[in-house]
Design a protein around this motif. Sequence first.
Motif, mmCIF file in Angstrom:
data_model
loop_
_atom_site.group_PDB
_atom_site.id
_atom_site.type_symbol
_atom_site.label_atom_id
_atom_site.label_comp_id
_atom_site.label_asym_id
_atom_site.label_seq_id
_atom_site.Cartn_x
_atom_site.Cartn_y
_atom_site.Cartn_z
ATOM 1 N N SER A 130 16.901 -3.515 19.978
ATOM 2 C CA SER A 130 18.406 -3.724 19.769
ATOM 3 C C SER A 130 18.809 -3.462 18.303
ATOM 4 O O SER A 130 20.199 -3.221 17.975
ATOM 5 C CB SER A 130 18.523 -5.227 20.030
ATOM 6 N N ALA A 131 17.784 -3.082 17.523
ATOM 7 C CA ALA A 131 17.986 -2.601 15.907
ATOM 8 C C ALA A 131 18.752 -1.231 15.791
ATOM 9 O O ALA A 131 18.648 -0.358 16.629
ATOM 10 C CB ALA A 131 16.775 -2.543 15.160
ATOM 11 N N ASP A 132 19.515 -1.044 14.894
ATOM 12 C CA ASP A 132 20.408 0.144 14.626
ATOM 13 C C ASP A 132 19.113 0.838 13.682
ATOM 14 O O ASP A 132 19.114 2.262 14.241
ATOM 15 C CB ASP A 132 21.666 -0.176 13.836
ATOM 16 N N ARG A 133 18.427 0.503 12.848
ATOM 17 C CA ARG A 133 17.479 1.120 12.132
ATOM 18 C C ARG A 133 16.388 0.414 11.655
ATOM 19 O O ARG A 133 16.543 -1.072 11.806
ATOM 20 C CB ARG A 133 18.161 1.597 10.822
ATOM 21 N N ILE A 134 15.172 1.008 11.543
ATOM 22 C CA ILE A 134 14.024 0.173 11.630
ATOM 23 C C ILE A 134 13.314 0.568 10.283
ATOM 24 O O ILE A 134 13.043 1.997 10.447
ATOM 25 C CB ILE A 134 12.897 0.257 12.866
ATOM 26 N N ILE A 135 12.853 -0.024 9.467
ATOM 27 C CA ILE A 135 11.988 0.366 8.230
ATOM 28 C C ILE A 135 10.592 -0.276 8.265
ATOM 29 O O ILE A 135 10.555 -1.489 8.529
ATOM 30 C CB ILE A 135 12.775 -0.107 7.013
ATOM 31 N N CYS A 136 9.583 0.714 8.379
ATOM 32 C CA CYS A 136 8.306 0.151 8.149
ATOM 33 C C CYS A 136 7.798 0.395 6.908
ATOM 34 O O CYS A 136 8.021 1.376 6.524
ATOM 35 C CB CYS A 136 7.312 1.017 9.299
ATOM 36 N N THR A 137 7.129 -0.656 6.309
ATOM 37 C CA THR A 137 6.543 -0.441 5.105
ATOM 38 C C THR A 137 5.388 -1.169 4.638
ATOM 39 O O THR A 137 4.930 -2.148 5.350
ATOM 40 C CB THR A 137 7.638 -1.133 3.914
ATOM 41 N N SER A 138 4.506 -0.483 4.070
ATOM 42 C CA SER A 138 3.204 -1.203 3.395
ATOM 43 C C SER A 138 2.767 -0.268 2.259
ATOM 44 O O SER A 138 3.322 0.605 1.690
ATOM 45 C CB SER A 138 2.233 -1.189 4.392
ATOM 46 N N VAL A 139 1.461 -0.726 1.942
ATOM 47 C CA VAL A 139 0.742 -0.212 0.679
ATOM 48 C C VAL A 139 -0.756 -0.202 1.284
ATOM 49 O O VAL A 139 -1.026 -1.188 2.023
ATOM 50 C CB VAL A 139 1.069 -0.593 -0.638
ATOM 51 N N ARG A 140 -1.377 0.483 0.488
ATOM 52 C CA ARG A 140 -3.130 0.277 0.653
ATOM 53 C C ARG A 140 -3.617 -0.003 2.012
ATOM 54 O O ARG A 140 -3.351 0.675 2.925
ATOM 55 C CB ARG A 140 -3.277 -0.913 -0.337
ATOM 56 N N SER A 141 -4.047 -1.225 2.372
ATOM 57 C CA SER A 141 -4.736 -1.361 3.868
ATOM 58 C C SER A 141 -4.097 -1.497 4.811
ATOM 59 O O SER A 141 -4.189 -1.025 5.845
ATOM 60 C CB SER A 141 -5.783 -2.544 3.507
ATOM 61 N N GLY A 142 -2.771 -1.833 4.534
ATOM 62 C CA GLY A 142 -1.624 -2.160 5.762
ATOM 63 C C GLY A 142 -1.090 -0.620 5.912
ATOM 64 O O GLY A 142 -0.184 -0.570 7.053
ATOM 65 N N VAL A 186 3.789 -4.638 6.248
ATOM 66 C CA VAL A 186 2.642 -5.035 6.577
ATOM 67 C C VAL A 186 1.840 -5.222 5.245
ATOM 68 O O VAL A 186 1.774 -4.491 4.429
ATOM 69 C CB VAL A 186 2.068 -4.011 7.516
ATOM 70 N N SER A 187 1.212 -6.450 5.185
ATOM 71 C CA SER A 187 0.436 -6.825 4.158
ATOM 72 C C SER A 187 -0.497 -7.540 4.153
ATOM 73 O O SER A 187 -0.435 -8.616 4.961
ATOM 74 C CB SER A 187 1.677 -7.199 3.121
ATOM 75 N N PHE A 188 -1.759 -7.519 3.436
ATOM 76 C CA PHE A 188 -2.724 -8.247 3.697
ATOM 77 C C PHE A 188 -3.534 -8.695 2.031
ATOM 78 O O PHE A 188 -2.960 -7.945 1.079
ATOM 79 C CB PHE A 188 -4.086 -7.549 4.531
ATOM 80 N N PRO A 189 -4.271 -9.541 1.834
ATOM 81 C CA PRO A 189 -4.519 -9.892 0.539
ATOM 82 C C PRO A 189 -5.376 -8.714 -0.117
ATOM 83 O O PRO A 189 -6.135 -7.781 0.594
ATOM 84 C CB PRO A 189 -5.584 -11.168 0.801
ATOM 85 N N ARG A 190 -5.065 -8.433 -1.419
ATOM 86 C CA ARG A 190 -4.271 -8.987 -2.286
ATOM 87 C C ARG A 190 -2.763 -8.540 -2.077
ATOM 88 O O ARG A 190 -2.679 -7.477 -2.060
ATOM 89 C CB ARG A 190 -4.785 -8.717 -3.634
ATOM 90 N N TYR A 191 -1.831 -9.393 -1.698
ATOM 91 C CA TYR A 191 -0.659 -8.965 -1.235
ATOM 92 C C TYR A 191 0.297 -8.380 -2.505
ATOM 93 O O TYR A 191 0.311 -8.506 -3.606
ATOM 94 C CB TYR A 191 0.340 -10.075 -0.716
ATOM 95 N N ALA A 192 0.713 -7.144 -2.062
ATOM 96 C CA ALA A 192 1.401 -6.284 -3.250
ATOM 97 C C ALA A 192 2.698 -6.825 -3.547
ATOM 98 O O ALA A 192 3.407 -7.257 -2.634
ATOM 99 C CB ALA A 192 1.616 -4.723 -2.626
ATOM 100 N N HIS A 238 -13.417 -4.940 2.426
ATOM 101 C CA HIS A 238 -12.180 -4.827 2.492
ATOM 102 C C HIS A 238 -11.393 -5.507 3.610
ATOM 103 O O HIS A 238 -11.834 -6.176 4.486
ATOM 104 C CB HIS A 238 -12.190 -3.185 3.007
ATOM 105 N N ASN A 239 -10.046 -5.368 3.610
ATOM 106 C CA ASN A 239 -9.269 -5.763 4.804
ATOM 107 C C ASN A 239 -9.198 -5.066 5.988
ATOM 108 O O ASN A 239 -9.059 -3.752 5.749
ATOM 109 C CB ASN A 239 -7.689 -6.039 4.350
ATOM 110 N N SER A 240 -9.582 -5.404 7.092
ATOM 111 C CA SER A 240 -9.696 -4.544 8.350
ATOM 112 C C SER A 240 -8.286 -4.518 9.013
ATOM 113 O O SER A 240 -7.568 -5.607 9.376
ATOM 114 C CB SER A 240 -10.790 -5.164 8.937
#
Length: 283
Positions: A130-142, A186-192, A238-240
């Motif tokens: 139902s969303a008009d726009r979707i933004i996916c975001t992360s860094v590093r392992s995610g 999307v974020s895992f330790p250490r959280y950005a 690492h984070n899997s």
Amino acid sequence: MENPIIALQENISKLTETQKKVADYIIKNPLDVAFLTVDQLAGLVGTSTTTIMRLTFSVGYSGYTEFQKGLQEILRNRAAPQTRLEANIKEMGENNLWGRYVESQIDNIQDTINMVSPELLDQVMDKLVSADRIICTSVRSGLPVAQYLTHGLNRLLGNTQLILSDVSDWVDTLVNMTSNDVVIAVSFPRYARRIIDLTETAKKNGVQVISITDSYSSPLMKYSDIVLPCNSSSIAFHNSAVSSMFVADYLISAIAINYPERTKERLDKVNETLTNMNYHSIQ
């Protein structure tokens, strides 16, 4: 008897910060907790027995004993396949790295299944469709998970964009987003720090936030409408991303199957275009 893991997950937003810490430990270690006394659990988590008792009351149980019986029932239902898996792994040899890795990832996926209910996934799908726009975001392992989600959701819905949280240009996009839009972080330790900044800004602007992270004690919890906890532990340093990729792949598949009226026409057009381009042919 109700699944106590699902009971914890469904009531997590109502718990105190200390109770959430206990809930995280139980969700990640159900086999251990099923046979620990309340005093032993309190010692391992670093809290009081009173906190644990109040936690079990909060999720609908008469006390720790009844809650623990629910955990034991889950383990009995899973005992046979677990025993076969453990036997197979042992036969591979104690020094078999591949076997230990496989066992670890199967455990991660099973932990994630215990933490993420079908009802929660249905809520996520409803928000995305139902969303008009979707933004996916992360860094590093995610980041691989965010990239995979962006590709799959955009192929299905045509409204999904990837933003790198550690590039400040995301501010220009976020200021124009509304409550009809969704951010998947999307974020895992250490959280950005930048992912936390992004989700906080999105929440302040009324944007719906879905977080894929390792636990309910993640700092993203504070700014999320829905949290999908995925076990990110590995046999190395690492984070899997395996269990979170498992969830991402399910969401893409389930949206395609459950919402054909939204996806079929677009998929047909994309497929026709790629076919006409001989995209998959090597001349």
